[in-house]
Design a protein around this motif. Structure first.
Motif, PDB file in Angstrom:
ATOM      1  N   SER A 210     -54.458  63.029-111.387  1.00  0.00           N
ATOM      2  CA  SER A 210     -53.935  61.668-111.438  1.00  0.00           C
ATOM      3  C   SER A 210     -52.684  61.576-110.579  1.00  0.00           C
ATOM      4  O   SER A 210     -51.834  62.460-110.589  1.00  0.00           O
TER       5      SER A 210
ATOM      6  N   ALA B  24     -49.105  60.367-109.365  1.00  0.00           N
ATOM      7  CA  ALA B  24     -47.855  60.003-110.034  1.00  0.00           C
ATOM      8  C   ALA B  24     -47.566  58.532-109.769  1.00  0.00           C
ATOM      9  O   ALA B  24     -47.849  58.011-108.692  1.00  0.00           O
ATOM     10  N   GLU B  25     -47.017  57.864-110.751  1.00  0.00           N
ATOM     11  CA  GLU B  25     -46.662  56.460-110.583  1.00  0.00           C
ATOM     12  C   GLU B  25     -45.483  56.330-109.631  1.00  0.00           C
ATOM     13  O   GLU B  25     -44.511  57.078-109.735  1.00  0.00           O
TER      14      GLU B  25
ATOM     15  N   GLN C  71     -42.477  58.945-110.558  1.00  0.00           N
ATOM     16  CA  GLN C  71     -42.704  59.759-111.744  1.00  0.00           C
ATOM     17  C   GLN C  71     -42.329  61.190-111.428  1.00  0.00           C
ATOM     18  O   GLN C  71     -42.606  61.702-110.344  1.00  0.00           O
TER      19      GLN C  71
ATOM     20  N   THR D  40     -43.097  65.293-115.552  1.00  0.00           N
ATOM     21  CA  THR D  40     -43.898  64.940-116.714  1.00  0.00           C
ATOM     22  C   THR D  40     -44.156  63.437-116.700  1.00  0.00           C
ATOM     23  O   THR D  40     -43.531  62.705-115.927  1.00  0.00           O
ATOM     24  N   LYS D  41     -45.041  62.976-117.577  1.00  0.00           N
ATOM     25  CA  LYS D  41     -45.375  61.550-117.616  1.00  0.00           C
ATOM     26  C   LYS D  41     -44.213  60.683-118.070  1.00  0.00           C
ATOM     27  O   LYS D  41     -44.197  59.490-117.823  1.00  0.00           O
ATOM     28  N   SER D  42     -43.224  61.284-118.729  1.00  0.00           N
ATOM     29  CA  SER D  42     -42.098  60.494-119.223  1.00  0.00           C
ATOM     30  C   SER D  42     -40.865  60.571-118.316  1.00  0.00           C
ATOM     31  O   SER D  42     -39.918  59.823-118.515  1.00  0.00           O
ATOM     32  N   ASP D  43     -40.867  61.460-117.338  1.00  0.00           N
ATOM     33  CA  ASP D  43     -39.711  61.621-116.441  1.00  0.00           C
ATOM     34  C   ASP D  43     -39.882  60.795-115.174  1.00  0.00           C
ATOM     35  O   ASP D  43     -40.938  60.817-114.541  1.00  0.00           O
ATOM     36  N   TYR D  44     -38.810  60.100-114.794  1.00  0.00           N
ATOM     37  CA  TYR D  44     -38.800  59.301-113.569  1.00  0.00           C
ATOM     38  C   TYR D  44     -37.475  59.528-112.848  1.00  0.00           C
ATOM     39  O   TYR D  44     -36.469  59.854-113.479  1.00  0.00           O
TER      40      TYR D  44
ATOM     41  N   GLU E 177     -35.911  58.680-118.487  1.00  0.00           N
ATOM     42  CA  GLU E 177     -36.950  59.167-119.378  1.00  0.00           C
ATOM     43  C   GLU E 177     -37.557  57.954-120.070  1.00  0.00           C
ATOM     44  O   GLU E 177     -36.849  57.167-120.702  1.00  0.00           O
ATOM     45  N   ARG E 178     -38.870  57.805-119.913  1.00  0.00           N
ATOM     46  CA  ARG E 178     -39.575  56.702-120.554  1.00  0.00           C
ATOM     47  C   ARG E 178     -39.942  57.133-121.964  1.00  0.00           C
ATOM     48  O   ARG E 178     -40.718  58.050-122.169  1.00  0.00           O
TER      49      ARG E 178
ATOM     50  N   ALA F  50     -46.508  54.474-124.459  1.00  0.00           N
ATOM     51  CA  ALA F  50     -45.270  54.526-123.672  1.00  0.00           C
ATOM     52  C   ALA F  50     -44.516  53.212-123.852  1.00  0.00           C
ATOM     53  O   ALA F  50     -45.125  52.141-123.920  1.00  0.00           O
TER      54      ALA F  50
END
Length: 128
Positions: free
Chosen positions: A12, A14-15, A48, A51-55, A70-71, A78
């Motif tokens: 996937s 990254a956003e 992103q 991890t999925k929560s780190d930006y 951090e999301r 989320a």
């Protein structure tokens, strides 16, 4: 070997968001009084992290991280927005409205000095 490759799902992406400041304003000390001041509305890239929560938030073309974020999660979902930074320098992004707000909150409260100029910037983002 082909069986193993076939079992691995697609990676996937990254956003990433590109954000453009639309308006910015603030205050500066002119030596005898605080007055309104115009500020340049900047551009940002939100990416992103590991991890999925780190930006991270950077300005285009720069490797310097302006904000680490951090999301948070609300249960298994989320959170719709994330706040980055702290008291002095903060960046808020909403994943649903694709709007952001950046502000520098210190300056005035520290006394009369031309060095710290509190400001706020608002803008919109596009998901890449």
């Amino acid at each position: 070997m082909l069986l193993i490759i076939g079992m691995v799902g697609p990676v996937s992406a990254a956003e990433t968001y590109v954000c453009i400041g639309e308006q910015s304003t603030g205050f500066k000390w002119n030596g005898s009084a605080w007055e309104r001041a115009g500020f340049h509305a900047d551009k940002f890239v939100i990416s992103q992290g590991e991890t999925k929560s780190d930006y991270v938030v950077k300005q285009p073309g720069s490797n310097r991280i302006a904000h680490r974020c951090e999301r948070a999660a609300i249960g298994a979902m989320a959170a719709p927005q994330m706040a980055c930074g702290g008291l002095a320098y903060n960046f808020i992004f909403n994943f649903e409205t694709l709007r952001f707000q950046e502000f520098h909150g210190l300056g005035y409260v520290e006394g009369d000095s031309p060095g710290n100029t509190p400001y706020i910037m608002i803008g919109k983002c596009t998901k890449l």
